[in-house]
Write a protein that holds these residues in place. Structure first.
Motif, PDB file in Angstrom:
ATOM      1  N   LEU A   4       0.826  -1.213   0.000  1.00 42.01           N
ATOM      2  CA  LEU A   4       0.000   0.000   0.000  1.00 42.01           C
ATOM      3  C   LEU A   4       0.861   1.265   0.000  1.00 42.01           C
ATOM      4  CD1 LEU A   4      -2.560  -1.152   2.717  1.00 42.01           C
ATOM      5  CD2 LEU A   4      -2.848  -1.214   0.234  1.00 42.01           C
ATOM      6  N   GLU A   5       1.924   1.223   0.740  1.00 44.07           N
ATOM      7  CA  GLU A   5       2.815   2.385   0.798  1.00 44.07           C
ATOM      8  C   GLU A   5       4.136   1.949   1.399  1.00 44.07           C
ATOM      9  OE1 GLU A   5       1.814   4.951   4.554  1.00 44.07           O
ATOM     10  OE2 GLU A   5      -0.099   4.422   3.568  1.00 44.07           O
ATOM     11  N   MET A   6       5.116   2.825   1.313  1.00 44.38           N
ATOM     12  CA  MET A   6       6.388   2.504   1.985  1.00 44.38           C
ATOM     13  C   MET A   6       7.139   3.779   2.303  1.00 44.38           C
ATOM     14  SD  MET A   6       8.474   0.753  -1.086  1.00 44.38           S
ATOM     15  CE  MET A   6       7.203   0.475  -2.275  1.00 44.38           C
ATOM     16  N   LYS A   7       8.016   3.662   3.289  1.00 45.05           N
ATOM     17  CA  LYS A   7       8.858   4.810   3.613  1.00 45.05           C
ATOM     18  C   LYS A   7      10.194   4.295   4.145  1.00 45.05           C
ATOM     19  CE  LYS A   7       7.357   5.606   8.282  1.00 45.05           C
ATOM     20  NZ  LYS A   7       6.711   6.276   9.298  1.00 45.05           N
ATOM     21  N   GLN A   8      11.171   5.198   4.174  1.00 37.64           N
ATOM     22  CA  GLN A   8      12.497   4.786   4.622  1.00 37.64           C
ATOM     23  C   GLN A   8      12.813   5.463   5.951  1.00 37.64           C
ATOM     24  OE1 GLN A   8      15.664   5.527   1.762  1.00 37.64           O
ATOM     25  NE2 GLN A   8      16.692   3.655   2.389  1.00 37.64           N
ATOM     26  N   ASN A   9      13.213   4.658   6.927  1.00 34.89           N
ATOM     27  CA  ASN A   9      13.620   5.202   8.226  1.00 34.89           C
ATOM     28  C   ASN A   9      14.940   5.947   8.092  1.00 34.89           C
ATOM     29  OD1 ASN A   9      11.527   4.294   9.769  1.00 34.89           O
ATOM     30  ND2 ASN A   9      12.503   2.320  10.242  1.00 34.89           N
ATOM     31  N   LYS A  66       3.204   3.466 -10.476  1.00 35.12           N
ATOM     32  CA  LYS A  66       2.468   3.785  -9.244  1.00 35.12           C
ATOM     33  C   LYS A  66       3.263   3.381  -8.005  1.00 35.12           C
ATOM     34  CE  LYS A  66      -2.360   3.946 -10.317  1.00 35.12           C
ATOM     35  NZ  LYS A  66      -3.651   3.275 -10.336  1.00 35.12           N
ATOM     36  N   VAL A  67       3.879   2.221  -8.078  1.00 32.06           N
ATOM     37  CA  VAL A  67       4.688   1.777  -6.932  1.00 32.06           C
ATOM     38  C   VAL A  67       5.872   2.736  -6.749  1.00 32.06           C
ATOM     39  CG1 VAL A  67       6.198  -0.097  -6.099  1.00 32.06           C
ATOM     40  CG2 VAL A  67       3.937  -0.635  -7.027  1.00 32.06           C
ATOM     41  N   GLY A  68       6.425   3.246  -7.849  1.00 35.08           N
ATOM     42  CA  GLY A  68       7.489   4.263  -7.768  1.00 35.08           C
ATOM     43  C   GLY A  68       6.986   5.535  -7.107  1.00 35.08           C
ATOM     44  N   ASN A  69       5.758   5.938  -7.454  1.00 29.50           N
ATOM     45  CA  ASN A  69       5.174   7.154  -6.851  1.00 29.50           C
ATOM     46  C   ASN A  69       5.130   7.069  -5.326  1.00 29.50           C
ATOM     47  OD1 ASN A  69       2.651   7.572  -9.462  1.00 29.50           O
ATOM     48  ND2 ASN A  69       4.792   8.128  -9.424  1.00 29.50           N
ATOM     49  N   MET A  70       5.030   5.833  -4.789  1.00 31.10           N
ATOM     50  CA  MET A  70       4.968   5.676  -3.320  1.00 31.10           C
ATOM     51  C   MET A  70       6.217   6.229  -2.636  1.00 31.10           C
ATOM     52  SD  MET A  70       3.557   1.784  -2.899  1.00 31.10           S
ATOM     53  CE  MET A  70       2.019   1.224  -3.623  1.00 31.10           C
ATOM     54  N   VAL A  71       7.342   6.266  -3.362  1.00 27.20           N
ATOM     55  CA  VAL A  71       8.577   6.802  -2.758  1.00 27.20           C
ATOM     56  C   VAL A  71       8.990   8.104  -3.444  1.00 27.20           C
ATOM     57  CG1 VAL A  71       9.402   4.569  -1.935  1.00 27.20           C
ATOM     58  CG2 VAL A  71      10.061   5.338  -4.219  1.00 27.20           C
ATOM     59  N   GLY A  72       8.037   8.717  -4.154  1.00 26.77           N
ATOM     60  CA  GLY A  72       8.289  10.052  -4.728  1.00 26.77           C
ATOM     61  C   GLY A  72       9.051  10.039  -6.039  1.00 26.77           C
ATOM     62  N   ILE A  73       9.131   8.895  -6.718  1.00 27.77           N
ATOM     63  CA  ILE A  73       9.809   8.898  -8.023  1.00 27.77           C
ATOM     64  C   ILE A  73       8.793   8.675  -9.138  1.00 27.77           C
ATOM     65  CG2 ILE A  73      12.110   8.225  -7.222  1.00 27.77           C
ATOM     66  CD1 ILE A  73      11.413   5.342  -8.106  1.00 27.77           C
ATOM     67  N   ASN A  74       9.152   9.173 -10.303  1.00 31.62           N
ATOM     68  CA  ASN A  74       8.273   9.065 -11.466  1.00 31.62           C
ATOM     69  C   ASN A  74       9.063   8.333 -12.552  1.00 31.62           C
ATOM     70  OD1 ASN A  74       6.236   9.409 -13.277  1.00 31.62           O
ATOM     71  ND2 ASN A  74       6.551  11.603 -13.565  1.00 31.62           N
TER      72      ASN A  74
END
Ligand code: FAD
Length: 803
Positions: free
Chosen positions: A175-180, A209-217
């Motif tokens: 659904l989403e992801m982020k980096q600590n 879309k999966v790239g968009n989850m980490v701010g890349i296009n």
């Protein structure tokens, strides 16, 4: 399922499962593949499953060969049938131009260790008896072609990976992801949140879309693709074997045997995108409605090429979507600017390339190096400009529509242009510039002074632009030429630790203040990572000039090796431009514009200095790619027009002309100078190329030193040589084989007509033990005598650039 893994792969298509397989095979543990639905729920399930090893890029071709050979292995390991049918396949030629191209391809494939065969229309009829060959001149046959069962193949990768400890979680969308801050990725899925050191985006139709989850296009977008499958065809049912696959290049269709019928696929000239930003999350294993009217012109050609189709029922129509990038090659590797975020997507030929992507990505993640020169697949071959929707749509549509269309090396295609231009774009156009493009930036190829309506004919031979290029070369050698260097990348490195850092990054000694050095840079494994030109402007300030299209690639490399403080890198490539001025009159021209003594004594070869020109502070370096006395003048973009006007004015009575990239190529080959992506790539080592001469093995530690020293001891099998080729109206194509006694002993990296020395020149890697023997080079499929030149064809002592 645990809560922490070393790697999380998103996507269970042919690509994601191959990545899982390779990571587990090479010994990494705790790898989890997360799939939204079932395995093969993206493009993979409805693929036609066709495969082939042929590709324009030799590394990709050999990696496609690897993919195909791997199938038996994963079948045996997993116990899962992959449904492989190695039928063989033929590409048809129905025009003399195509036949000539296929002949050239055949010889190029020999360089790639692939034995293909030119066959007659009668032989084609024997191998595929339903083909109408009345207009066929011949075909290129490759026995290493066929088709797979997409479901079986994906499950074979998955099964083999599971046996090696790989874990697969189905029906669990990310659904989403982020980096600590500590670099660890947190991947939020429908079931739970998982922590991982590395993430791989192998999400196929959803990759953007999966790239968009980490701010890349990502520069990747889905497009529609059709094929039909027929009922049984009596002529085929009567055979005790399958026919071969047939690709009708002029007909935009491919045909594969399918049970006792056939599958006919279409690369239509009027393609359609589908969900440009990526498929909907709930898109299932659905087909799109067939759009038969749109593809009917190509279908009609196909039904005439294979007339039995006119009398047989169609069992199913498939209109599915799969992803394309601007050049049709996949996106693989670490995403610049994101730690431990990898991509393995944009793959339009999963059954030819899936294994290749898994192998190289796993190598890269584990060893820090893909193991091969895969720049053609590297995500860093693109900058942000490539992800703009209108650019991406224009380029992918052009690629799709031209998939089977003849392409010539002198062709400049229109899609997505002009995107980036220099302030002199119109002025140079008015001066007759015919533009090409590199990394979105328009670049003059040559000038047609006084002819505004000149059209160059696409050809494999010398084109009708030959005389224009010859004139530019002559003027540069005898007076002066200026090349707009908007297509150079420029980086400024500064800071208290700049010297220390750069000294470790490059294999040569650093220049003293006011001097320039050509500096190879190597990775830990001794592979070439760049042929940089370093100018030292102060103790703690350096300028690096490199290729414009390598910006993302080089910046990723610099940043990966960057200390946390003490060094600053600025990418000035779009802020600075300039001209490369060269030729015997260039000193007289530049001297009119600066208040500095430009004599050989005060500003000798390989000097650099900041000085004022056209009311701005410029960085001027005495160096040239033409082998003549020359100056690279770098100014802020704001002063680029003024510089052009001033140079034109001062050079008017001194024979100064505009020159383009083609003339530059001719001039550099006359001097035997190599360039990146031709003579120098990640696949070659310093010992093979003359870059070893620039390595300071004794300067102390530097990146890749141990590997370079080892290679120095063992030596390399091949070396870079210049060949004079006995040919008339064509030069040897890139990757054409060099032969001795009919055996392949090398390959061409660059070829061009040396207009000043009046010889066809080729740079090639050739086995060292035969360089003094009789050699030939294949020029458009014909064998031509080639002689190794022991010194550059022009000014071998290098006196002209030092005068
Ligand atoms: C009609 C047609 C014919 C084709 N014919 C051929 C052919 O003959 N030969 C050939 O080589 N190729 C062919 N292809 C292309 C081939 O299908 C693709 O190259 C290949 O399937 C790409 O595989 P992939 O694993 O990259 O992507 P996909 O198959 O799209 O896999 C991506 C996976 O990621 C999963 N996923 C996405 N987002 C998430 C998320 N957030 N969380 C969890 N999971 C997620 C999806 O469910 C999906 O299973 C054809 C394609 C089509 C449409």
């Amino acid at each position: 399922m645990r809560s922490h893994y070393q790697v999380v792969i998103i996507g269970g298509g042919i690509v994601g499962t191959s990545v899982l397989y390779h990571l587990t095979k090479f010994g990494w543990k705790e790898i989890l593949l997360i799939e939204r639905d079932e395995l093969t729920s993206g493009s993979t399930w409805h693929a036609a499953g066709g495969f082939h090893a042929q590709n324009d890029d030799p590394t990709i071709a050999s990696l496609q060969g690897y993919t195909i050979r791997l199938y038996k292995e994963i079948e045996a390991e997993s116990g899962q049938n992959v449904g492989m049918h190695m039928t063989g396949g033929v590409s048809l030629a129905t025009t003399p131009e195509r036949w000539e191209m296929l002949k050239a391809e055949k010889s190029r494939f020999q360089t790639m260790n692939m034995e293909t065969h030119l066959i007659s229309p009668e032989q084609i009829r024997k191998l595929a008896p339903i083909t109408d060959v009345h207009d066929v001149i011949g075909g290129l046959y490759d026995e290493f072609e066929g088709y797979m069962d997409p479901h079986g193949t994906t499950h074979a990768y998955a099964g083999a990976a599971r046996k090696r400890g790989g874990v697969i979680a189905l029906k669990n969308r990310v659904l989403e992801m982020k980096q600590n801050p500590d670099g660890q990725w947190l991947i939020v899925t429908e079931m739970e949140t998982i922590a991982a050191e590395h993430v791989v985006n192998a999400a196929g139709l959803w990759a953007r879309k999966v790239g968009n989850m980490v701010g890349i296009n990502l520069p990747v977008t889905p497009m529609q693709h059709h094929y039909l499958v027929t009922d049984d065809i009596p002529e085929l049912a009567a055979l005790d074997h399958e026919i071969i696959s047939v690709t009708d290049l002029e007909g935009f269709t491919y045909l594969q045997p399918n049970r006792k019928g056939v599958l006919l696929g279409v690369y239509e000239r009027n393609p359609r995108h589908w969900k440009v930003g990526g498929a909907e999350w709930d898109y299932g294993m659905e087909l799109l409605p067939p759009d038969i009217d749109r593809i009917s012109p190509e279908l009609e050609i196909g039904f005439n090429r294979f007339p039995v189709l006119q009398n047989v029922g169609i069992r199913k129509w498939v209109n599915g979507a799969f992803t394309f990038t601007p050049d049709g090659n996949p996106l693989v590797g670490p995403v610049p600017g994101l730690k431990n975020y990898w991509v393995a997507c944009g793959c339009m030929g999963g059954f030819s390339q899936g294994g290749a992507i898994g192998l190289t990505l796993a190598n890269w993640m584990i060893h820090g190096d893909p193991g091969y020169d895969i720049f053609a697949m590297d995500i860093a071959r693109y900058g942000k400009f490539a992800s703009d929707d209108s650019y991406l749509k224009a380029k992918t549509a052009q690629f799709y529509a031209r998939r089977f269309v003849l392409s010539y090396p002198n062709e400049e295609l229109p899609a997505g242009r002009p995107l980036k231009v220099s302030p002199n774009y119109d002025a140079l156009k008015n001066a007759g510039a015919l533009y090409g493009v590199t990394w979105g930036m328009e670049m003059p190829q040559y000038f047609t002074p006084g002819q505004t309506d000149f059209i160059e004919k696409p050809t494999l031979r010398h084109s009708n632009a030959f005389d224009f290029v010859a004139a530019e070369v002559k003027s540069t050698r005898e007076a002066a030429g200026m090349f707009e260097s908007a297509v150079y990348a420029r980086y400024e490195i500064s800071g208290v630790d700049a010297e220390k850092w750069l000294d470790h990054l490059v294999a040569s000694k650093l220049p003293k203040v006011g001097r320039i050095k050509l500096a190879p840079t190597l990775n830990q494994n001794g592979k070439l990572m760049g042929d940089l030109t370093i100018s030292r402007l102060a103790d703690d300030r350096f300028w690096i000039i490199a290729s414009y299209y390598l910006q993302e690639w080089h910046m990723r490399w610099f940043n990966e090796n960057m200390p946390s403080s003490g060094v600053t890198i600025k990418n000035l490539s779009d802020d600075w431009m300039g001209f490369a001025l060269s030729g015997p009159n260039s000193r007289k021209i530049i001297s009119q514009l600066v208040n500095v003594d430009m004599s050989n004594e005060s500003f000798p070869f390989l000097s650099c200095r900041e000085m004022e020109i056209v009311d701005t502070n410029a960085i001027i370096a005495r160096i040239s790619l033409t082998g003549e006395l020359g100056y690279e003048i770098n100014v802020p973009v704001s002063h680029q027009s003024a510089l052009y006007t001033a140079l034109t004015k001062c050079g008017k009575d001194l024979g100064l002309v505009n020159i383009g990239n083609r003339a530059l190529d001719s001039l550099r080959l006359e001097k035997s100078y190599g360039i990146w992506n031709a003579e120098f790539t990640q696949g070659y080592t310093p010992e093979m190329s003359y870059l070893k001469n620039f390595i300071a093995y004794n300067k102390g530690d530097f990146m890749g030193r141990d590997a370079a020293l080892k290679e120095k001891e063992t030596g390399a099998k091949q070396m870079l040589v210049t060949l004079r080729v006995d040919t008339t109206d064509a030069d040897a194509p890139v990757y054409a084989p060099v032969k001795h006694d009919g055996k392949v002993v090398g390959f061409v990296t660059s070829s061009v007509y040396g207009h000043y020395v009046k010889q066809s020149l080729t740079l090639a890697y050739v086995d060292k033990d035969v360089i003094n023997s009789e050699l030939t080079v294949d020029v458009i499929g014909e064998s031509r005598k080639a002689v190794v030149l022991n010194e550059p064809a022009y000014d071998p002592k290098g006196e002209r650039m030092r005068m």
